[in-house]
Design an enzyme around this catalytic site. Structure first.
Site, PDB file in Angstrom:
ATOM      1  N   GLN A 112      63.461  45.751 -39.144  1.00 21.18           N
ATOM      2  CA  GLN A 112      63.549  46.681 -38.105  1.00 21.18           C
ATOM      3  C   GLN A 112      62.400  47.352 -37.455  1.00 21.18           C
ATOM      4  O   GLN A 112      62.526  48.207 -36.460  1.00 21.18           O
ATOM      5  CB  GLN A 112      64.483  47.861 -38.630  1.00 21.18           C
ATOM      6  CG  GLN A 112      65.837  47.423 -39.063  1.00 21.18           C
ATOM      7  CD  GLN A 112      66.652  48.394 -39.757  1.00 21.18           C
ATOM      8  OE1 GLN A 112      66.360  49.738 -39.531  1.00 21.18           O
ATOM      9  NE2 GLN A 112      67.669  48.150 -40.617  1.00 21.18           N
ATOM     10  N   HIS A 175      64.823  51.565 -41.210  1.00 23.18           N
ATOM     11  CA  HIS A 175      65.224  52.915 -40.876  1.00 23.18           C
ATOM     12  C   HIS A 175      63.869  53.837 -40.320  1.00 23.18           C
ATOM     13  O   HIS A 175      63.416  54.602 -40.776  1.00 23.18           O
ATOM     14  CB  HIS A 175      65.746  53.788 -42.118  1.00 23.18           C
ATOM     15  CG  HIS A 175      67.049  53.073 -42.468  1.00 23.18           C
ATOM     16  ND1 HIS A 175      67.971  53.920 -43.124  1.00 23.18           N
ATOM     17  CD2 HIS A 175      67.721  51.932 -41.885  1.00 23.18           C
ATOM     18  CE1 HIS A 175      68.949  53.089 -43.509  1.00 23.18           C
ATOM     19  NE2 HIS A 175      68.992  52.193 -42.884  1.00 23.18           N
ATOM     20  N   TYR A 279      72.286  68.213 -41.726  1.00 29.73           N
ATOM     21  CA  TYR A 279      73.526  67.184 -41.464  1.00 29.73           C
ATOM     22  C   TYR A 279      73.652  66.516 -42.876  1.00 29.73           C
ATOM     23  O   TYR A 279      74.466  65.762 -42.902  1.00 29.73           O
ATOM     24  CB  TYR A 279      73.087  66.538 -40.506  1.00 29.73           C
ATOM     25  CG  TYR A 279      72.840  67.410 -39.180  1.00 29.73           C
ATOM     26  CD1 TYR A 279      73.965  67.665 -38.460  1.00 29.73           C
ATOM     27  CD2 TYR A 279      71.795  68.097 -38.625  1.00 29.73           C
ATOM     28  CE1 TYR A 279      73.959  68.580 -37.034  1.00 29.73           C
ATOM     29  CE2 TYR A 279      71.564  68.787 -37.501  1.00 29.73           C
ATOM     30  CZ  TYR A 279      72.697  69.084 -37.048  1.00 29.73           C
ATOM     31  OH  TYR A 279      72.752  70.015 -35.808  1.00 29.73           O
ATOM     32  N   TYR A 290      76.347  49.516 -48.947  1.00 26.57           N
ATOM     33  CA  TYR A 290      76.530  48.246 -48.515  1.00 26.57           C
ATOM     34  C   TYR A 290      76.811  47.139 -49.556  1.00 26.57           C
ATOM     35  O   TYR A 290      77.592  46.416 -49.336  1.00 26.57           O
ATOM     36  CB  TYR A 290      75.209  47.869 -47.884  1.00 26.57           C
ATOM     37  CG  TYR A 290      74.965  48.543 -46.377  1.00 26.57           C
ATOM     38  CD1 TYR A 290      75.795  48.007 -45.290  1.00 26.57           C
ATOM     39  CD2 TYR A 290      74.085  49.149 -46.095  1.00 26.57           C
ATOM     40  CE1 TYR A 290      75.612  48.620 -44.051  1.00 26.57           C
ATOM     41  CE2 TYR A 290      73.760  49.795 -44.947  1.00 26.57           C
ATOM     42  CZ  TYR A 290      74.560  49.455 -43.968  1.00 26.57           C
ATOM     43  OH  TYR A 290      74.327  49.999 -42.610  1.00 26.57           O
TER      44      TYR A 290
END
Length: 415
Positions: A112, A175, A279, A290
């Site tokens: 990523q 990430h 949050y 996963y």
């Protein structure tokens, strides 16, 4: 100058930009409608599909192809577009022609990681600053999310400098977060993912991982950030307990900050961000592991006291990346709606909402162009989409009844 791709006319669609726009996106400078019309008159692009949605019949045209995992786009005042490719390239796109820009920072390209988001400074026409997020290597096999800025001279970035580097390097590849957005008071928001391997970093207030940061234009800490003065908290933090936000925008009319957090297996959540709030990730989540499809090992509950509830949960799994608010006249039935791109779901979710809740959802472009990495409203009022593919593309969504002079027939009749 390296030209990587020539636009190939396939279907003649006279592109002339439509009615003057309202509420341009944060950090996207505007330009005169007449000038944009002159630059793009006679351009032809390939029609990919048409789609009869619930309220708008749309056409999808391909602006550029052959892009390798494109990640973000930005609109220059002269009508050209900037597009990043994750392998480390920045491109100028002019009427379908793709020209690579030199001078970008060295990036670590792994899974990523790479060259990621883009945002023009709100005063771009004055200072020329272009901001880019990327995965920065430290030479020891580790990476951090970083933000650099530079100025465009011809096809080269100059005066390139890092304005921010995450305060802890770690194992590469996962990430990075990396979305950028400017607030109405001229501060830069930067999302940082939890970096995957140690999700509890998102609850460590001394660590940038798993947070949204708020910075001055030079990367320094604003005096009014929520945790300024607390020596145990990183001063850049605006929110924490975020997993991997890859969809972020500011409503320029209201100042509201919208974020869509990319959950694990499920748990994709839409938030209105507020300063200093927690949050929850990974202690509070609605997603599953996963590998095991069981609970996240660090998870305690689906909700908890002093943890902000999401505005909405996207079901089924969407894998969100890219979000925009429709404000222009080109899609009158969609005005005020959020459009959220989806990677694994290969679609855009159109979200109709009021102050309290989501009222309706519709899926657009389902498996039409592939994995959606970015979706933005352009200064011309049309919608632009990037696909996260090895042979990715830049697409524009238009009203299907666009006439030869570039105007929407319905808009003409209403004038």
């Amino acid at each position: 100058m390296t030209i990587r791709l020539q636009q190939i006319p396939v279907l003649s669609l006279a592109l002339v930009l439509g009615a003057a726009w309202t509420m341009p996106a944060i950090a996207n400078s505007t330009h005169s409608n007449e000038s944009l019309r002159a630059q793009t008159a006679g351009t032809t692009f390939r029609e990919v599909a048409t789609e009869d949605t619930q309220y708008e019949e749309i056409r999808i045209v391909e602006i550029a192809s052959g892009l390798e995992h494109p990640w973000a786009l930005a609109f220059l005042p002269d009508g050209r577009l900037l597009v990043t490719e994750r392998p480390g390239r920045l491109n100028l796109i002019d009427n379908g022609e793709v020209v690579e820009v030199s001078g970008v920072p060295e990036v670590n390209v792994e899974r990523q990681g790479g060259l990621l988001d883009l945002a023009l400074h709100p005063d771009y026409e004055t200072n020329g600053w272009i901001y880019m997020s990327y995965s920065k290597p430290n030479g020891n096999g580790e990476t951090a999310t970083a933000v650099a800025r530079g100025r465009l001279e011809g096809n080269t970035l100059v005066d390139v400098e890092d304005v921010f580097v995450q305060n802890r390097y770690s194992e590469p590849g996962q990430h990075y977060g990396s979305r950028l957005a400017w607030t109405n008071d001229g501060k830069l928001l930067v999302t940082i993912g939890d970096r995957w391997f140690e999700p509890l970093r998102a609850q460590d207030l001394s660590d940038h991982a798993g947070s949204v940061l708020r910075l001055n234009e030079d990367g320094s800490v604003p005096d009014d950030n929520p945790f300024v003065g607390n020596p145990e908290v990183a001063g850049e933090l605006y929110t924490y307990g975020n997993r991997n936000i890859q969809a972020l925008m500011v409503n320029s009319a209201t100042g509201e900050i919208w974020a869509v957090d990319h959950g694990p297996r499920g748990g994709d959540l839409i938030y209105q961000l507020e300063a200093g709030n927690n949050y929850g990730w990974p202690l509070v989540t609605r997603g599953l592991d996963y590998d095991t499809e069981g609970p996240i090992p660090e998870s305690i509950a689906r909700r908890m006291e002093n943890v902000t509830e999401p505005f909405h949960e996207l079901l089924p799994t969407h894998a969100p990346s890219g979000v925009t608010l429709v404000t222009a006249n080109q899609f009158p039935a969609w005005q005020g709606n959020l459009l959220v791109g989806g990677l694994a779901s290969q679609r855009i979710r159109r979200i109709v909402f009021n102050d309290q809740e989501v009222l309706h959802e519709e899926e657009l472009l389902l498996q039409t162009v592939g994995r959606i990495r970015d979706v933005r409203q352009g200064p011309d009022g049309y919608l632009y989409v990037l696909t996260d593919e090895s042979d990715g593309g830049l697409y524009r969504i238009e009203p299907a009844n666009l006439t030869e002079n570039g105007d929407d027939e319905e808009n003409i009749e209403s004038v």
